[in-house]
Scaffold this motif. Structure first.
Motif, PDB file in Angstrom:
ATOM      1  N   ILE A   1       3.969   6.726  -5.398  1.00 39.11           N
ATOM      2  CA  ILE A   1       4.012   7.130  -6.803  1.00 39.11           C
ATOM      3  C   ILE A   1       3.586   8.587  -6.922  1.00 39.11           C
ATOM      4  O   ILE A   1       2.548   8.966  -6.393  1.00 39.11           O
TER       5      ILE A   1
ATOM      6  N   TYR B   1       0.837  -1.202   0.000  1.00 41.05           N
ATOM      7  CA  TYR B   1       0.000   0.000   0.000  1.00 41.05           C
ATOM      8  C   TYR B   1       0.873   1.254   0.000  1.00 41.05           C
ATOM      9  O   TYR B   1       0.671   2.177  -0.783  1.00 41.05           O
TER      10      TYR B   1
ATOM     11  N   VAL C   1       9.633   1.095  -7.226  1.00 35.99           N
ATOM     12  CA  VAL C   1       8.838   1.273  -8.443  1.00 35.99           C
ATOM     13  C   VAL C   1       9.759   1.444  -9.646  1.00 35.99           C
ATOM     14  O   VAL C   1       9.685   0.703 -10.629  1.00 35.99           O
TER      15      VAL C   1
ATOM     16  N   LEU D   1       2.518   1.927  -3.316  1.00 34.51           N
ATOM     17  CA  LEU D   1       1.597   2.585  -4.249  1.00 34.51           C
ATOM     18  C   LEU D   1       1.488   4.079  -3.924  1.00 34.51           C
ATOM     19  O   LEU D   1       1.521   4.927  -4.814  1.00 34.51           O
ATOM     20  N   GLU D   2       1.370   4.374  -2.624  1.00 35.54           N
ATOM     21  CA  GLU D   2       1.260   5.769  -2.198  1.00 35.54           C
ATOM     22  C   GLU D   2       2.448   6.614  -2.643  1.00 35.54           C
ATOM     23  O   GLU D   2       2.327   7.824  -2.772  1.00 35.54           O
TER      24      GLU D   2
ATOM     25  N   GLY E   1      -0.382   8.406  -6.888  1.00 33.22           N
ATOM     26  CA  GLY E   1      -0.151   7.320  -5.934  1.00 33.22           C
ATOM     27  C   GLY E   1      -1.283   7.089  -4.953  1.00 33.22           C
ATOM     28  O   GLY E   1      -1.797   5.975  -4.828  1.00 33.22           O
TER      29      GLY E   1
ATOM     30  N   ILE F   1      -4.397   5.634  -6.595  1.00 32.26           N
ATOM     31  CA  ILE F   1      -4.302   4.201  -6.900  1.00 32.26           C
ATOM     32  C   ILE F   1      -4.535   3.383  -5.636  1.00 32.26           C
ATOM     33  O   ILE F   1      -5.318   2.426  -5.616  1.00 32.26           O
ATOM     34  N   ALA F   2      -3.852   3.785  -4.551  1.00 32.23           N
ATOM     35  CA  ALA F   2      -3.976   3.027  -3.307  1.00 32.23           C
ATOM     36  C   ALA F   2      -5.420   3.046  -2.798  1.00 32.23           C
ATOM     37  O   ALA F   2      -5.968   2.012  -2.418  1.00 32.23           O
TER      38      ALA F   2
END
Ligand code: HEM
Ligand code: FES
Lengths: 494, 313
Positions: A174, A168, A329, A171-172, A178, A181-182
Motif C-alpha cells: 500500500i 504481510y 488491494v 499490506l506492504e 503500507g 500498517i504491516a
C-alpha cells in the motif's frame, strides 16, 4: 399452564400483542428463500464448534517440542498453536470432528451468503426500502471472508503461514502507509515479534463474530420490520405478503432445515477431510509447500495476483508495487464498493424511487441481469486463474500459454457474457410459457388409431396457489354457533 | 376463570378444519406421516448411536455418521411435518407503510433544528467547546490504539543480518565448506547466529566446479560474476513478488521457481524474473572462500530483499 406464565410475562412486559403478530408473520414459500437460512444456520454451527475449539487451542507462537500421539511429528520444534491444533485433531475426543466441522461450516457459510446475495440481486430484492439490509448483508460477507482467512491462519501450519506471509507483503504494497500498517499489525518486520497469532485469535473469536452477531440481529430485525418480498402471483400485491405463517408451519420447516444443514456439515466433517495440517507440517518462514492454495473464498485474490503482469513502478524516489497493489488491494476494494453501492447506483440509473415488495424475474430486467452475470463471470474467471499451474499440468500446455489465455479471458469473457445474457433475457421475454410450471399430459391411443391428450390433475400443492389467501386464522374443529359472530370473530370463554 | 361471562377478546379470525386453506400439501398425508415417523425414529437411534460411539471409540467417521443420521433424521421428520402436513394456506398479511406522515416528519425535524438550534445558538461558545473537546478526544484516543501496536519500520526493511565476512551456515548452524555441494546442489543458508531468520534466508547453488584461480563462473548480465566463487552463487530466497521462499531449483533449465504464483528466475542471469508476476531479480549475495575453505559473504546485500514497499527508492 402456558396461559398462566404468558399472563405473568404479559403483565410485566406486555408481549401478547406483538407476540401474536410475530407468530402470524407470513413467510413466502419459495425455495430461494432458504439460502439465507443456510447461512444463518452454518453461522450457528460456527459459533458452537468455535467455542469448543477455543477450549483446546492455544494462541501462541512460542516454540515447544511436540510430544503428542501423532508419531511423525514427535520431537519436532513447533509452535504451541500448531501443537495444540494437532492435539485437537488427535488427542481430544471428537476434536477432529469439531475442527473439520468448523472449517466446513465456514466454507458453507460463505458459499451460501454468496448465493443468497445472488438471489437478492437478480430478483431486485435490494430495492427501496431494503437498501440498508443489502448493505448489512455485504458487510457480513466481507467480515466473513476476513474471519475465514484469520481462522485458517490460526493453526500455524506451513500452508496457512505462507498465506500470512503473503498478507504481510500485500499490506506492504500500500503506498505511503503500507509498511507502517504491516509493522504495527505484526509488531515488526516479518514474521514480527510473535504477537500476530494472539492478535488474529482475538479478532477471530471475539471481535469479528461479535460484529457479525450485531449485524445479523439488524439483518433479521429489518426483515421483520420491512417484511419479506415475494414473487408476483395470485392474490399477491405490493401491499401484502402471501405464504405460510411463522407458527407453526414455517417454524417446523425451518427447524427441520436447521437440523439438516447441521447434519450436512457434520457428515462432510467426518467423511471429507479438510485442512489436514499434520500433512503440511509446521510453518517455517524458509520452507514452502508446493500445494499452496487458499480456501475457495480467497481464491479470486490469489488468481488476480497470479495473472497480473509484473508492473512495479519506480518513480519520485519511491517504489509503487502495482503488481500487488492493483490486484490485491484496489481490485477487491472496487468490487466491494460496487457491491455496497449497487442499490443506490441502480436507483440513480433507472430513476426508480418507488417502494418495491414484488420481486422481478431476472429476464424482465435484462440490463441488471446482464451486469450481474458479467461481474460473476469476471470473479469466477479470476478464481479459476488461481489454479494456472494445475491447469497447465492437466492439459499439458506451457504455463506461459495458460497465463496469457487467462489475461485475455478475464477481460473478454465478462464483456461477452454481458451481451449474451442480455440477448437471452430478451428472447425469454418473448416466450410466454417460460418458467411456468408444466402440467403433465396423458396421451392415449383410441382403438380407431386416434391420439388424445388429457391434462393430468394438478399437483395438490399447486391447488393451494389457486385459492384466495386469507389472514392466518385460529384452527378449530368447528365453530359452535354461540361463539361465532357475524364478522368471523370468535368469542373466547374465560 | 370460567365462571366469567363470555367476552370478546379481539379479532381472532377462525377457520374450520375442513377449510381448504387448512389442507395439507401432501396428496396422501398418511404416507407422509409414516415417513416422518420413520425418519424421526431413525434420527433418535442416530443420536443414541453417537452417544455410544463417543464412549467406545473415538472414530471420526462413526461419530459423523451417527450424528449426521441423528440430525438429518430428526430434521427431515420435522421439515416433512411442516411442509406436507401443516396447513399451507395461502395466508396473507397486509403491509403497512412504515414511513410517518408529513406532519410527523415536520414535527421531528422542527424538534431537532429549532429546539436544538436555539439551545446551541444561545450558547455558541459552549457548543464549540464541546465539539472541540469531543473531537480532540477522538483523535488522542486513537494514539494508544494505533501507535502502541508495533514499532515504526525505520530502516528494518532495508537491512539484513548479512555483513562483510558473515559465515554461511545451514539451518542447523553448520558452516558450509567449498566441497559440500556437488554441481546442481542447493542449500538454504543463513548468516551465522541467525539460523531460520526470515529476511536472511539465502539460497546457495553450485553451478559448476571451478578450480581455485580459474576465472569465475560467467553470469549473464545483470549478474555479477565476481560475486560467485568456485562455481557457487547465492541469492536472497525471498521472492520479490510477495516474499514466499523461492524453494524450487530446476537444475536442467537453471531456473528458480516460486511455487506461490509461479514466478521463474534465471539463475545464470543474475536471477532476473523471466516469467510471472515478480517484478525484480532476486538480490545477489557476494561470496568468497576463507582460508579454512568455508564460504563467507564479501559484503551484505546491496539492496533491500523481498517484496516492494513505498520507502524503497
Ligand atoms: C464468521 C465466522 C467464522 C469463520 C468464517 C471461521 C472460520 C475458521 C476457519 C476456516 C478455521 C480453520 C480451521 C482449521 O483448523 O481447519 C478456524 C479456526 C478456529 N476458529 Fe473459527 N470461524 C468463525 C467463527 C469462530 C468463532 C465464533 C469462534 C469461537 C468462539 C472460533 C474459534 C476458532 C478457533 C479457536 C480456531 C483455531 C482452532 C483450529 O484451527 O482448529 N471461530 N475458524
Ligand atoms: S510470492 Fe513468489 S510468485 Fe508470488
Amino acid at each position: 399452564m402456558i396461559d398462566k406464565s404468558l399472563r405473568w410475562v404479559d403483565d410485566r412486559l406486555g408481549v401478547a400483542k406483538g407476540g401474536r403478530t410475530f407468530l402470524d408473520k407470513i413467510f413466502p414459500d419459495h425455495w430461494s428463500f432458504m439460502l439465507g437460512e443456510i447461512a444463518l444456520y452454518s453461522f450457528v454451527v460456527l459459533l458452537a464448534t468455535g467455542v469448543f475449539l477455543t477450549l483446546y487451542y492455544v494462541p501462541s507462537a512460542k516454540e515447544v517440542i511436540y510430544h503428542g500421539s501423532y508419531l511423525p511429528l514427535r520431537g519436532q520444534r513447533v509452535s504451541e498453536a500448531y501443537a495444540s491444533t494437532i492435539g485437537l485433531s488427535f488427542d481430544v475426543k471428537s476434536g477432529l470432528l469439531m475442527r473439520q466441522a468448523h472449517h466446513w461450516a465456514a466454507d458453507i457459510f460463505l458459499g451460501s451468503i454468496a448465493v443468497h446475495m445472488a438471489r437478492v440481486f437478480f430478483t431486485g430484492a435490494f430495492r427501496k426500502p431494503r437498501e440498508l439490509n443489502w448493505v448489512v448483508g455485504v458487510s457480513m460477507l466481507l467480515l466473513g471472508i476476513l474471519n475465514g482467512f484469520l481462522g485458517y491462519s490460526l493453526p500455524d501450519d506451513l500452508v496457512s503461514g505462507t498465506g500470512i506471509r503473503i498478507a504481510y507483503s500485500i499490506l506492504e504494497s500500500i503506498p505511503i502507509v503500507g509498511s507502517y500498517i504491516a509493522f504495527f499489525l505484526f509488531g515488526g518486520n516479518y514474521p514480527g515479534n510473535g504477537i500476530i497469532i494472539p492478535r488474529f485469535f482475538i479478532i477471530h473469536v471475539l471481535i469479528i463474530p461479535a460484529i457479525i452477531v450485531g449485524l445479523l440481529a439488524a439483518h433479521l430485525g429489518l426483515l421483520v420490520k420491512q417484511k419479506h418480498t415475494q414473487f408476483p402471483g395470485k392474490g399477491r400485491t405490493e401491499h401484502n405478503v402471501v405464504g405460510s405463517p411463522m407458527f407453526p408451519t414455517f417454524m417446523a420447516k425451518t427447524t427441520g432445515f436447521m437440523f439438516m444443514t447441521t447434519a450436512t456439515i457434520f457428515l462432510l466433517a467426518g467423511f471429507a477431510q479438510i485442512n489436514p495440517i499434520w500433512q503440511f507440517g509446521p510453518y517455517q518462514p524458509y520452507q514452502i509447500s508446493y500445494a499452496v492454495q487458499p480456501d475457495w473464498y480467497m481464491g479470486w485474490l490469489d488468481g488476480a495476483l497470479r495473472i497480473m503482469p509484473s508492473w512495479e513502478f519506480v518513480g519520485w524516489g519511491h517504489t509503487w508495487p502495482l503488481e500487488v497493489f492493483l490486484p490485491a488491494v484496489l481490485f477487491p476494494g472496487i468490487v466491494f464498493n460496487l457491491f455496497f453501492a449497487w442499490p443506490f447506483l441502480e436507483a440513480k440509473l433507472t430513476k426508480d424511487r418507488a417502494y418495491h415488495n414484488l420481486l422481478d424475474r431476472p429476464r424482465d430486467r435484462p440490463k441488471r441481469t446482464a451486469a450481474g452475470a458479467s461481474v460473476f463471470m469476471l470473479l469466477f474467471m479470476v478464481f479459476c486463474a488461481s489454479s494456472t499451474d494445475v491447469l497447465a499440468n492437466f492439459f499439458n500446455v506451457p504455463l506461459q500459454s495458460v497465463l496469457i489465455t487467462f489475461r485475455i479471458i478475464v477481460i473478454v469473457l465478462p464483456i461477452l457474457t454481458f451481451f449474451v445474457t442480455y440477448q437471452i433475457c430478451k428472447e425469454l421475454q418473448g416466450y410466454e410459457a417460460a418458467g411456468k410450471r408444466k402440467h403433465p399430459v396423458v396421451v392415449t391411443l383410441t382403438p380407431e388409431g386416434e391420439y388424445r391428450t388429457t391434462e393430468m390433475a394438478p399437483h395438490p400443492g399447486d391447488g393451494h396457489e389457486e385459492i384466495e389467501p386469507i389472514p392466518v386464522p385460529t384452527f378449530i374443529n368447528l365453530v359452535p354457533p354461540e361463539l361465532a359472530t357475524g364478522s368471523g370473530v370468535r368469542r373466547v370463554m374465560r | 376463570m370460567s365462571d366469567e361471562s363470555p367476552q370478546l377478546t379481539g379479532a381472532l379470525p377462525v377457520a374450520a378444519l375442513d377449510d381448504p386453506h387448512l389442507q395439507p400439501y401432501a396428496a396422501h398425508p398418511e404416507r407422509v406421516n409414516a415417513v416422518a415417523v420413520l425418519s424421526m425414529v431413525v434420527g433418535f437411534l442416530g443420536f443414541i448411536g453417537f452417544g455410544i460411539t463417543f464412549w467406545i471409540s473415538d472414530q471420526v467417521q462413526w461419530e459423523a455418521a451417527t450424528l449426521g443420521v441423528g440430525l438429518f433424521g430428526l430434521g427431515f421428520g420435522v421439515a416433512a411435518w411442516g411442509k406436507y402436513l401443516m396447513p399451507q394456506g395461502p395466508f396473507v398479511e397486509e403491509r403497512h407503510d412504515f414511513h410517518s406522515t408529513e406532519a410527523e416528519r415536520d414535527a421531528m425535524s422542527a424538534a431537532v433544528l429549532e429546539r436544538g438550534g436555539i439551545v446551541v445558538k444561545r450558547r455558541k461558545v459552549l457548543g464549540g467547546l464541546f465539539a472541540l473537546g469531543a473531537g480532540t478526544f477522538g483523535v488522542v484516543a486513537a494514539f494508544p490504539l494505533i501507535r502502541s501496536l508495533g514499532p515504526k519500520p525505520g530502516r528494518a526493511l532495508f537491512t539484513t543480518n548479512w555483513k562483510k565476512d558473515s559465515l554461511l551456515v545451514s539451518l542447523e548452524g553448520r558452516p558450509v565448506k567449498v566441497s559440500d555441494l556437488d554441481v546442481g546442489g542447493v542449500l538454504t543458508v543463513f548468516p551465522k547466529g541467525f539460523e531460520g531468520s526470515s529476511p536472511d534466508q539465502t539460497i546457495l547453488i553450485r553451478l559448476a566446479d571451478i578450480a581455485p584461480g580459474e576465472p569465475p563462473f560467467p553470469l549473464a548480465p545483470p549478474g555479477r560474476s565476481d560475486w560467485t566463487v568456485r562455481g557457487y552463487v547465492a541469492y536472497s530466497k525471498m521472492c520479490t513478488h510477495l516474499g514466499c521462499p523461492v524453494g524450487l531449483y530446476q537444475e536442467q533449465t537453471q531456473q528458480l521457481v516460486c511455487p506461490c504464483h509461479q514466478s521463474i528466475f534465471n539463475v545464470v542471469a543474475g536471477a532476473i524474473p523471466e516469467f510471472g508476476p515478480a517484478p525484480r531479480p532476486l538480490p545477489q549475495l557476494p561470496l568468497k572462500v576463507d582460508a579454512q575453505g568455508f564460504l563467507r559473504s564479501q559484503a551484505g546485500y546491496d539492496q533491500p530483499v523481498g517484496p516492494g514497499f513505498w520507502e524503497r527508492p
